[in-house]
Motif scaffolding. Structure first.
Motif, PDB file in Angstrom:
ATOM      1  N   PHE A   1     -14.466  59.800   9.181  1.00 17.80           N
ATOM      2  CA  PHE A   1     -14.851  60.799   8.187  1.00 17.80           C
ATOM      3  C   PHE A   1     -16.248  61.354   8.484  1.00 17.80           C
ATOM      4  O   PHE A   1     -16.484  62.563   8.362  1.00 17.80           O
ATOM      5  N   ILE A   2     -17.165  60.487   8.865  1.00 20.47           N
ATOM      6  CA  ILE A   2     -18.522  60.941   9.189  1.00 20.47           C
ATOM      7  C   ILE A   2     -18.504  61.894  10.381  1.00 20.47           C
ATOM      8  O   ILE A   2     -19.144  62.958  10.361  1.00 20.47           O
ATOM      9  N   LEU A   3     -17.760  61.524  11.416  1.00 19.48           N
ATOM     10  CA  LEU A   3     -17.694  62.381  12.605  1.00 19.48           C
ATOM     11  C   LEU A   3     -17.049  63.726  12.278  1.00 19.48           C
ATOM     12  O   LEU A   3     -17.452  64.760  12.824  1.00 19.48           O
TER      13      LEU A   3
ATOM     14  N   LEU B   1      -3.344  55.601  11.298  1.00 21.71           N
ATOM     15  CA  LEU B   1      -2.833  56.885  10.829  1.00 21.71           C
ATOM     16  C   LEU B   1      -3.935  57.697  10.164  1.00 21.71           C
ATOM     17  O   LEU B   1      -4.147  58.876  10.484  1.00 21.71           O
ATOM     18  N   VAL B   2      -4.677  57.069   9.234  1.00 20.14           N
ATOM     19  CA  VAL B   2      -5.748  57.785   8.539  1.00 20.14           C
ATOM     20  C   VAL B   2      -6.865  58.157   9.515  1.00 20.14           C
ATOM     21  O   VAL B   2      -7.404  59.268   9.462  1.00 20.14           O
ATOM     22  N   THR B   3      -7.199  57.251  10.427  1.00 19.23           N
ATOM     23  CA  THR B   3      -8.242  57.535  11.412  1.00 19.23           C
ATOM     24  C   THR B   3      -7.855  58.717  12.287  1.00 19.23           C
ATOM     25  O   THR B   3      -8.675  59.601  12.563  1.00 19.23           O
ATOM     26  N   HIS B   4      -6.599  58.751  12.732  1.00 14.31           N
ATOM     27  CA  HIS B   4      -6.158  59.866  13.569  1.00 14.31           C
ATOM     28  C   HIS B   4      -6.196  61.184  12.811  1.00 14.31           C
ATOM     29  O   HIS B   4      -6.680  62.202  13.336  1.00 14.31           O
ATOM     30  N   LEU B   5      -5.689  61.196  11.576  1.00 13.00           N
ATOM     31  CA  LEU B   5      -5.683  62.437  10.810  1.00 13.00           C
ATOM     32  C   LEU B   5      -7.105  62.934  10.564  1.00 13.00           C
ATOM     33  O   LEU B   5      -7.391  64.125  10.684  1.00 13.00           O
TER      34      LEU B   5
ATOM     35  N   PHE C   1     -10.821  54.727  -2.862  1.00 10.88           N
ATOM     36  CA  PHE C   1     -11.472  55.068  -1.603  1.00 10.88           C
ATOM     37  C   PHE C   1     -12.413  53.920  -1.249  1.00 10.88           C
ATOM     38  O   PHE C   1     -13.574  53.901  -1.630  1.00 10.88           O
ATOM     39  N   VAL C   2     -11.858  52.935  -0.537  1.00  8.28           N
ATOM     40  CA  VAL C   2     -12.629  51.759  -0.130  1.00  8.28           C
ATOM     41  C   VAL C   2     -12.289  51.492   1.337  1.00  8.28           C
ATOM     42  O   VAL C   2     -11.662  50.489   1.678  1.00  8.28           O
ATOM     43  N   PRO C   3     -12.669  52.400   2.229  1.00  9.75           N
ATOM     44  CA  PRO C   3     -12.221  52.320   3.623  1.00  9.75           C
ATOM     45  C   PRO C   3     -12.987  51.297   4.441  1.00  9.75           C
ATOM     46  O   PRO C   3     -14.050  50.811   4.037  1.00  9.75           O
ATOM     47  N   ASP C   4     -12.437  50.998   5.622  1.00  7.15           N
ATOM     48  CA  ASP C   4     -13.134  50.122   6.546  1.00  7.15           C
ATOM     49  C   ASP C   4     -14.041  50.959   7.447  1.00  7.15           C
ATOM     50  O   ASP C   4     -14.114  52.187   7.340  1.00  7.15           O
ATOM     51  N   GLU C   5     -14.725  50.274   8.349  1.00  7.43           N
ATOM     52  CA  GLU C   5     -15.734  50.942   9.173  1.00  7.43           C
ATOM     53  C   GLU C   5     -15.139  52.005  10.081  1.00  7.43           C
ATOM     54  O   GLU C   5     -15.734  53.061  10.280  1.00  7.43           O
ATOM     55  N   ARG C   6     -13.942  51.741  10.618  1.00  7.83           N
ATOM     56  CA  ARG C   6     -13.325  52.705  11.523  1.00  7.83           C
ATOM     57  C   ARG C   6     -13.012  54.016  10.806  1.00  7.83           C
ATOM     58  O   ARG C   6     -13.285  55.103  11.327  1.00  7.83           O
TER      59      ARG C   6
ATOM     60  N   PRO D   1       1.881  44.899   7.236  1.00  6.22           N
ATOM     61  CA  PRO D   1       1.303  43.756   7.937  1.00  6.22           C
ATOM     62  C   PRO D   1       2.197  43.184   9.022  1.00  6.22           C
ATOM     63  O   PRO D   1       1.808  42.227   9.688  1.00  6.22           O
ATOM     64  N   HIS D   2       3.389  43.739   9.208  1.00  4.63           N
ATOM     65  CA  HIS D   2       4.246  43.308  10.310  1.00  4.63           C
ATOM     66  C   HIS D   2       3.879  44.010  11.618  1.00  4.63           C
ATOM     67  O   HIS D   2       4.335  43.605  12.683  1.00  4.63           O
ATOM     68  N   ASP D   3       3.061  45.071  11.530  1.00  5.00           N
ATOM     69  CA  ASP D   3       2.700  45.829  12.721  1.00  5.00           C
ATOM     70  C   ASP D   3       1.744  45.029  13.602  1.00  5.00           C
ATOM     71  O   ASP D   3       0.860  44.325  13.112  1.00  5.00           O
ATOM     72  N   VAL D   4       1.895  45.189  14.911  1.00  2.56           N
ATOM     73  CA  VAL D   4       0.976  44.552  15.845  1.00  2.56           C
ATOM     74  C   VAL D   4      -0.424  45.127  15.658  1.00  2.56           C
ATOM     75  O   VAL D   4      -1.426  44.418  15.678  1.00  2.56           O
ATOM     76  N   ASN D   5      -0.504  46.446  15.477  1.00  2.70           N
ATOM     77  CA  ASN D   5      -1.772  47.109  15.177  1.00  2.70           C
ATOM     78  C   ASN D   5      -1.768  47.518  13.705  1.00  2.70           C
ATOM     79  O   ASN D   5      -0.721  47.589  13.062  1.00  2.70           O
ATOM     80  N   TYR D   6      -2.942  47.812  13.175  1.00  2.76           N
ATOM     81  CA  TYR D   6      -3.046  48.249  11.785  1.00  2.76           C
ATOM     82  C   TYR D   6      -2.716  49.733  11.739  1.00  2.76           C
ATOM     83  O   TYR D   6      -3.584  50.600  11.744  1.00  2.76           O
TER      84      TYR D   6
END
Length: 476
Positions: free
Chosen positions: A345-347, A316-320, A335-340, A306-311
């Motif tokens: 995963f869908i894409l 990281l998970v979105t990029h992978l 496995f309780v991910p957010d919309e992003r 939570p110290h990061d400017v971005n999440y």
């Protein structure tokens, strides 16, 4: 008197709502929800927001900057090797922009799939230590495993080793005073990761340090999902068995992991008003491994929090997930991910990627089971396949992307890990290592039951519970 109190609460709600609008860290929907609650229900929302609603850990941000500036005066820069394939090069380019993330190409790694094996090796390394031991654990139990680790640390301190222990005060709430005092009386530096500098900050129990690290003499490090406790060996009272993954790392990546430890420890020491934190940090820092290069694995160490400017955990998970071309396999207890992340995963599935997700049949919290079922129903039509681990509880945090990327660490696929917890993940860019991870996950899949939405209970009560858990996903 009641009118004055109500007026003060309303004013506090308006001021807090203005603060939420000014910071803009909750996203459009989250900001709208908080503003409405703070204005309309200030007697509930104001204490809730200041105790658990914030997504930025500002005091840690300040401490990290100070410690990073200090580290720059004693540390050699970490090498950033040139990747040889497009996928690795792209990932390294992305991760290079994450705070405190470093890459090294001279590493070796060994995978442990049971706590019995991992603990035995960890204790062996501690017993052989000659210089210093750095141990960090979200949970440090007072059971037989915790006592064995504590006794081994005491013995190391008696030999003259510098020993430092960080534990999270929420996760290790039941750590006994007896163990704590025995460690400190032996000369072990013990720091509870907390928010004690101010009364208001102390109430913010929503932030947790979820990292698990052991570093011995600056030459070997352990990182992964295993805390210190008996349940990791035998499942404890709740589960018949426990499945987890831990990495042993040798090489320059140990220095990167040690950097993360020192930054956490500097904050924990300051928050407890420990004197001489900077001098002690100089004493435990070793930036040149005495053993030299240990292999040819490229490992990128990614501390997130939570110290990061971005999440950055979310990113990281979105990029992978977005990088996958053939395979995206995930093992996670939550496995309780957010919309992003859901969309990534869908894409991936729409691109024809083989997306498989391993979750426990029964999580340690019932609401997580309901949330899992909701996501299973939603994602299955896109071709994403879910598997229930049938032999106990799976606590490992592993992602495999094609034959090029493997991520192992402490981060779950949920909002808490993405936004509220301090986590650490090692991304290994090596085909032979990824083949080993694939064999490990294939073996896990043999112990899994594939899940079809038609097999889930469709009674109204269950669908309501699942929908409610899905709605609560951002706070789980």
């Amino acid at each position: 008197m009641v009118a004055i109190f109500a007026g003060a609460l309303s004013l506090a709600g308006l001021c807090t709502a203005a603060y939420v609008l000014a910071t803009g860290t909750h996203g459009a929907r989250g900001t709208l929800a908080w503003v409405l609650a703070l204005v309309l229900l200030p007697w509930v929302a104001v204490p809730l927001y200041w105790s658990s609603g914030q997504l930025r850990f500002h005091s840690y941000q300040k401490s990290r900057k100070e410690t990073a500036a200090f580290l720059a005066t004693v540390a050699q820069p970490t090498e950033r090797p040139t990747a040889t394939d497009t996928e690795s090069r792209m990932t390294r380019q992305v991760l290079a922009n994450f705070p405190d993330t470093t890459s090294n190409h001279d590493n070796a790694a060994e995978i442990f799939t049971t706590a019995g094996q991992a603990y035995e090796e960890m204790l062996t390394r501690i017993r052989a230590a000659t210089d210093y031991i750095l141990l960090q654990s979200y949970i440090f139990r007072s059971d037989s495993v915790g006592k064995e680790f504590a006794d081994t640390l005491v013995q190391a301190a008696a030999r003259g080793c510098t020993v430092v222990l960080i534990y999270d005060e929420v996760g290790s709430w039941d750590l006994s005073q007896e163990i704590n005092e025995s460690l400190q009386s032996a000369g072990v530096t013990v720091c509870g990761f907390s928010l004690r500098r101010r009364l208001l900050a102390k109430a913010r129990i929503n932030f947790r340090n979820h990292r698990k690290l052991l570093i011995v003499d600056g030459e070997v490090a352990f990182v992964g999902g295993m805390n210190i406790g008996q349940e990791y060996v035998d499942g404890g009272d709740q589960f018949e068995r426990w499945r987890d993954t831990q990495l042993l790392i040798k090489g320059s990546a140990v220095q990167s992991l040690q950097r993360s430890f020192v930054i956490d420890w500097a904050f924990a020491a300051q928050s407890q008003r420990r004197d001489g934190a900077e001098d002690a940090a100089r004493n435990i820092l070793r930036w040149t491994p005495t053993t030299g290069p240990q292999g040819d694995l490229t490992i990128t160490v990614c501390p997130t929090g939570p110290h990061d400017v971005n999440y950055t955990g979310d990113l990281l998970v979105t990029h992978l997930a977005s990088s996958g071309k053939q395979k995206l396999w995930v093992a996670t207890p939550y496995f309780v991910p957010d919309e992003r992340v859901i969309n990534a995963f869908i894409l991936a599935a729409m691109r024809g990627v083989d997306v498989r997700i391993i979750v426990p049949r029964h999580a340690d919290y019932r609401v997580i089971d309901w949330a899992h079922r909701s996501f299973i129903r939603f994602l299955h039509p896109f071709g994403i396949r879910f598997y229930y681990y049938a032999e106990g509880f799976t606590h490992q945090k592993v992602m495999l992307v094609d034959a090029t990327h493997a991520a192992i660490g402490s981060m779950n696929i949920d909002n808490r890990s993405f936004r509220l917890n301090f986590e650490i993940t090692c991304v290994v860019l090596d085909r032979s290592f990824c083949e080993e991870v694939e064999r490990m996950l294939r073996n896990d899949l043999k112990k899994c039951d594939p899940i079809e939405p038609s097999e889930l209970d469709s009674r109204l009560r269950h669908t309501i519970l699942e929908s409610t858990a899905r709605m609560l996903a951002p706070v789980l």
